[in-house]
Design an enzyme around this catalytic site. Structure first.
Site, PDB file in Angstrom:
ATOM      1  CB  THR A 126      -0.850   0.060   1.294  1.00  0.00           C
ATOM      2  OG1 THR A 126      -1.814  -1.342   1.170  1.00  0.00           O
ATOM      3  CG2 THR A 126      -1.832   1.163   1.091  1.00  0.00           C
ATOM      4  N   PRO A 128       0.508   6.018  -0.384  1.00  0.00           N
ATOM      5  CG  PRO A 128       1.756   7.772   0.395  1.00  0.00           C
ATOM      6  CD  PRO A 128       1.763   6.291  -0.326  1.00  0.00           C
ATOM      7  CG  PHE A 156      -2.537   2.676   6.000  1.00  0.00           C
ATOM      8  CD1 PHE A 156      -3.279   2.824   7.283  1.00  0.00           C
ATOM      9  CD2 PHE A 156      -2.976   3.924   5.004  1.00  0.00           C
ATOM     10  CE1 PHE A 156      -3.936   3.903   7.684  1.00  0.00           C
ATOM     11  CE2 PHE A 156      -3.573   4.839   5.316  1.00  0.00           C
ATOM     12  CZ  PHE A 156      -4.305   4.799   6.685  1.00  0.00           C
ATOM     13  CD  GLN A 277     -40.812 -14.800  21.884  1.00  0.00           C
ATOM     14  OE1 GLN A 277     -41.233 -13.924  21.388  1.00  0.00           O
ATOM     15  NE2 GLN A 277     -41.530 -15.884  22.157  1.00  0.00           N
ATOM     16  CB  ILE A 336     -26.134  -9.250  24.586  1.00  0.00           C
ATOM     17  CG1 ILE A 336     -27.144  -9.399  23.492  1.00  0.00           C
ATOM     18  CG2 ILE A 336     -26.643 -10.150  25.542  1.00  0.00           C
ATOM     19  CD1 ILE A 336     -26.934 -10.544  22.488  1.00  0.00           C
ATOM     20  N   GLY A 338     -24.473  -4.606  27.227  1.00  0.00           N
ATOM     21  CA  GLY A 338     -24.865  -3.536  27.882  1.00  0.00           C
ATOM     22  C   GLY A 338     -23.772  -2.539  28.290  1.00  0.00           C
ATOM     23  N   GLY A 339     -24.019  -1.922  29.525  1.00  0.00           N
ATOM     24  CA  GLY A 339     -22.904  -1.166  29.984  1.00  0.00           C
ATOM     25  C   GLY A 339     -21.628  -1.879  30.044  1.00  0.00           C
ATOM     26  CD  GLU A 362      -4.423 -10.203   4.272  1.00  0.00           C
ATOM     27  OE1 GLU A 362      -4.924 -10.992   3.484  1.00  0.00           O
ATOM     28  OE2 GLU A 362      -4.016 -10.154   5.274  1.00  0.00           O
ATOM     29  CD  GLU A 366     -16.979  -1.441   0.552  1.00  0.00           C
ATOM     30  OE1 GLU A 366     -15.959  -1.554   1.094  1.00  0.00           O
ATOM     31  OE2 GLU A 366     -18.050  -0.864   1.483  1.00  0.00           O
TER      32      GLU A 366
HETATM   33  N1  CAA Z   1      -2.869 -15.949  -9.074  1.00  0.00           N
HETATM   34  C1  CAA Z   1      -2.223 -15.638 -10.322  1.00  0.00           C
HETATM   35  N2  CAA Z   1      -2.785 -14.425 -11.214  1.00  0.00           N
HETATM   36  C2  CAA Z   1      -3.742 -13.689 -10.751  1.00  0.00           C
HETATM   37  C3  CAA Z   1      -4.298 -14.016  -9.515  1.00  0.00           C
HETATM   38  C4  CAA Z   1      -3.768 -15.239  -8.797  1.00  0.00           C
HETATM   39  N3  CAA Z   1      -4.420 -15.464  -7.747  1.00  0.00           N
HETATM   40  N4  CAA Z   1      -5.191 -12.881  -9.228  1.00  0.00           N
HETATM   41  C5  CAA Z   1      -5.178 -12.227 -10.704  1.00  0.00           C
HETATM   42  N5  CAA Z   1      -4.072 -12.776 -11.262  1.00  0.00           N
HETATM   43  C6  CAA Z   1      -3.788 -12.069 -12.353  1.00  0.00           C
HETATM   44  C7  CAA Z   1      -4.847 -11.866 -13.370  1.00  0.00           C
HETATM   45  O1  CAA Z   1      -5.170 -12.971 -14.253  1.00  0.00           O
HETATM   46  C8  CAA Z   1      -4.319 -10.816 -14.217  1.00  0.00           C
HETATM   47  O2  CAA Z   1      -3.375 -11.191 -15.217  1.00  0.00           O
HETATM   48  P1  CAA Z   1      -3.567 -10.922 -16.854  1.00  0.00           P
HETATM   49  O3  CAA Z   1      -3.259  -9.277 -16.664  1.00  0.00           O
HETATM   50  O4  CAA Z   1      -2.385 -11.629 -17.484  1.00  0.00           O
HETATM   51  O5  CAA Z   1      -4.773 -11.362 -17.485  1.00  0.00           O
HETATM   52  C9  CAA Z   1      -3.453  -9.929 -13.359  1.00  0.00           C
HETATM   53  O6  CAA Z   1      -3.107 -10.745 -12.214  1.00  0.00           O
HETATM   54  C10 CAA Z   1      -4.018  -8.884 -12.637  1.00  0.00           C
HETATM   55  O7  CAA Z   1      -5.270  -9.004 -12.129  1.00  0.00           O
HETATM   56  P2  CAA Z   1      -6.747  -8.165 -12.183  1.00  0.00           P
HETATM   57  O8  CAA Z   1      -6.826  -7.879 -13.632  1.00  0.00           O
HETATM   58  O9  CAA Z   1      -7.536  -8.952 -11.572  1.00  0.00           O
HETATM   59  O10 CAA Z   1      -6.143  -6.953 -11.662  1.00  0.00           O
HETATM   60  P3  CAA Z   1      -6.715  -5.520 -11.420  1.00  0.00           P
HETATM   61  O11 CAA Z   1      -5.668  -4.483 -11.381  1.00  0.00           O
HETATM   62  O12 CAA Z   1      -8.003  -5.474 -12.221  1.00  0.00           O
HETATM   63  O13 CAA Z   1      -7.061  -6.071  -9.670  1.00  0.00           O
HETATM   64  C11 CAA Z   1      -8.078  -5.758  -7.832  1.00  0.00           C
HETATM   65  C12 CAA Z   1      -7.902  -5.399  -9.114  1.00  0.00           C
HETATM   66  C13 CAA Z   1      -8.762  -6.976  -7.395  1.00  0.00           C
HETATM   67  C14 CAA Z   1      -9.030  -4.575  -7.160  1.00  0.00           C
HETATM   68  C15 CAA Z   1      -6.760  -5.729  -6.990  1.00  0.00           C
HETATM   69  O14 CAA Z   1      -6.074  -4.657  -7.434  1.00  0.00           O
HETATM   70  C16 CAA Z   1      -6.827  -5.732  -5.557  1.00  0.00           C
HETATM   71  O15 CAA Z   1      -7.111  -6.875  -4.927  1.00  0.00           O
HETATM   72  N6  CAA Z   1      -6.935  -4.567  -4.794  1.00  0.00           N
HETATM   73  C17 CAA Z   1      -7.130  -4.556  -3.370  1.00  0.00           C
HETATM   74  C18 CAA Z   1      -5.730  -4.388  -2.868  1.00  0.00           C
HETATM   75  C19 CAA Z   1      -5.405  -5.003  -1.557  1.00  0.00           C
HETATM   76  O16 CAA Z   1      -5.942  -6.152  -1.217  1.00  0.00           O
HETATM   77  N7  CAA Z   1      -4.587  -4.308  -0.964  1.00  0.00           N
HETATM   78  C20 CAA Z   1      -4.375  -5.032   0.530  1.00  0.00           C
HETATM   79  C21 CAA Z   1      -3.096  -4.482   0.952  1.00  0.00           C
HETATM   80  S1  CAA Z   1      -2.146  -5.362   2.008  1.00  0.00           S
HETATM   81  C22 CAA Z   1      -2.863  -5.364   3.399  1.00  0.00           C
HETATM   82  O17 CAA Z   1      -3.944  -4.923   3.690  1.00  0.00           O
HETATM   83  C23 CAA Z   1      -2.056  -6.172   4.540  1.00  0.00           C
HETATM   84  C24 CAA Z   1      -2.322  -5.445   5.859  1.00  0.00           C
HETATM   85  O18 CAA Z   1      -1.759  -4.437   6.016  1.00  0.00           O
HETATM   86  C25 CAA Z   1      -2.490  -6.196   7.017  1.00  0.00           C
END
Ligand code: CAA
Length: 384
Positions: A126, A128, A156, A277, A336, A338-339, A362, A366
């Site tokens: 991630t 900014p 983050f 209930q 459930i 409460g306070g 992750e 949405e």
């Molecule tokens: N295995 C292999 N390849 C994969 C795959 C998998 N599981 N999933 C996707 N791919 C491939 C796709 O087939 C595609 O390949 P081609 O371009 O060759 O067709 C490529 O990867 C890109 O996939 P998408 O077209 O689906 O990619 P996108 O850009 O449309 O992705 C998205 C969209 C699903 C929104 C993605 O950006 C996403 O998951 N966003 C959310 C980000 C996220 O989860 N961030 C979490 C940060 S980490 C965190 O939160 C940890 C923490 O702090 C605790």
């Protein structure tokens, strides 16, 4: 504490035995831990938990790529100590890309230490301006002789400032979009890698910002081929989203347990709360949602464990449903209680603060829904 009969069909006998062992460990070793009073204490407790969980062997399912086992461990840890669950989650997020990429030298340098709890992992994706739109990352890794120079900011980032290594996603070819992203393993003491500042959450969770200022790394620290980093990141998230769902189920299980215990004890208007209930209706919905969440979670993990190449759809459904359900269940438990339920020291108040982030990290709910719909529409068009 987790009631395993609902998901028994997805588990082997050794999984059932593991669930019993880790649940007992969590009840004895983690439930009594005090909640850290501030961010510095949370960071110290996270480091301490790393060593304890590693020594007890609870990171083994990460190394075995045994997703059902990882889910069972997260379920038990999250029910007892959401911070212990965060520690497990980050060991998995930082280490699984190294395992999937397959480079033996990087594996032997980092994986045994991570699984033993001697090296703390982190996952630096991630930025900014790149949250849900993960492909929009602006951190660059420029080729320079025998290595790369990393520049950019990551925010983050869980374990920022206390990790021993970071699994970092950076663009080696910005013109190629997501096909120009590569992944690297960067040691925390690499010159040019800086801990910028902590970001403090309402629940104990070591989080912060890091920056790369002309941080030179050898080419041997790259995970997989140049440009293969985005797919590696998504493949990692596909596997581990089921474990986020499992953590949500663990928190919901604890909340339901606390609510049922209170409803059988607490008397008002001459009756126990459980005799009303309106309370029964809440408990019934909580238990039904929890069971449905666990079924989706272990279905996704079982599909992966039995060899499915991708569980994008199953994992997204599980994560979205389980984290949303857990939020409602924890909220109902507070109601459930409460306070007592809003006393900062009460387990359900700790869960209330901890469960919220699961609907965001992750991949938000949405984003999971967009993934589910995208998969359905692809299937309808006959595209795999
Ligand atoms: N295995 C292999 N390849 C994969 C795959 C998998 N599981 N999933 C996707 N791919 C491939 C796709 O087939 C595609 O390949 P081609 O371009 O060759 O067709 C490529 O990867 C890109 O996939 P998408 O077209 O689906 O990619 P996108 O850009 O449309 O992705 C998205 C969209 C699903 C929104 C993605 O950006 C996403 O998951 N966003 C959310 C980000 C996220 O989860 N961030 C979490 C940060 S980490 C965190 O939160 C940890 C923490 O702090 C605790």
């Amino acid at each position: 504490m987790p009631e395993s009969t609902a998901v028994r069909a997805f588990l082997t006998d050794s999984h059932v035995a593991l669930a019993a062992r880790v649940t007992e460990y969590a009840a004895q070793e983690l439930v009594p831990l005090p909640e850290p009073p501030d961010d510095a204490a949370a960071r110290a407790q996270a480091r301490e938990l790393l060593g304890r969980l590693g020594q007890a062997g609870w990171f083994a399912p990460i190394g075995d790529l045994d997703l059902r086992a990882a889910c069972l461990v997260r379920e038990a840890l999250a029910a007892a100590s959401p911070l212990a669950d965060v520690v497990f989650a980050l060991q998995a997020l930082g280490t699984v890309p190294i395992l999937l990429a397959g480079d033996r030298a990087l594996q032997s340098r980092w994986v045994p230490a991570a699984l033993a709890g001697r090296a703390m992992a982190s996952f630096a994706l991630t930025e900014p301006e790149a949250g849900s739109d993960a492909a929009a990352i602006a951190t660059t890794a420029r080729r320079d002789g025998a290595g790369y120079i990393l520049s950019g900011t990551k925010t983050f980032i869980s374990n920022a400032g206390i990790a021993d290594f970071y699994t970092v996603f950076a663009s080696t070819d910005p013109a190629q979009g997501n096909k120009g992203i590569s992944a690297f393993v960067v040691a925390a003491d690499a010159p040019g890698l800086m801990f910028v500042r902590p970001l403090v959450l309402s629940a104990p969770h070591p989080l912060g910002e890091i920056a790369f200022q002309d941080c030179r790394v050898p080419a041997s620290s790259r995970l997989g081929a140049e440009g293969a980093g985005f797919k590696l990141g998504l493949a990692t998230l596909d596997r581990l989203r089921a474990t986020v769902a499992a953590a949500a189920c663990g928190m919901a299980t604890r909340a339901l347990h606390e609510a049922v215990a209170h409803a059988t004890r607490r008397r008002q208007f001459g009756r126990t709360l459980g005799e009303f209930q309106l309370i029964q209706e809440k408990l019934a919905r909580m238990a039904t949602d929890l069971t449905a969440a666990r079924l989706l979670t272990y279905r996704a993990a079982w599909e992966k464990d039995r060899g499915a190449e991708r569980v994008t759809l199953e994992a997204a459904m599980a994560k979205a449903f389980a984290t949303e359900a857990a939020q409602r269940i924890v909220d109902d438990a507070v109601q459930i209680l409460g306070g007592r339920g809003v006393l900062a020291s009460h387990p359900v108040d700790r869960l209330y603060r901890a469960v919220r982030a699961l609907r965001i990290y992750e991949g938000t709910t949405e984003i999971q829904h967009l993934i589910v719909a995208g998969q359905l529409l692809k299937q309808a068009k006959g595209v795999r």
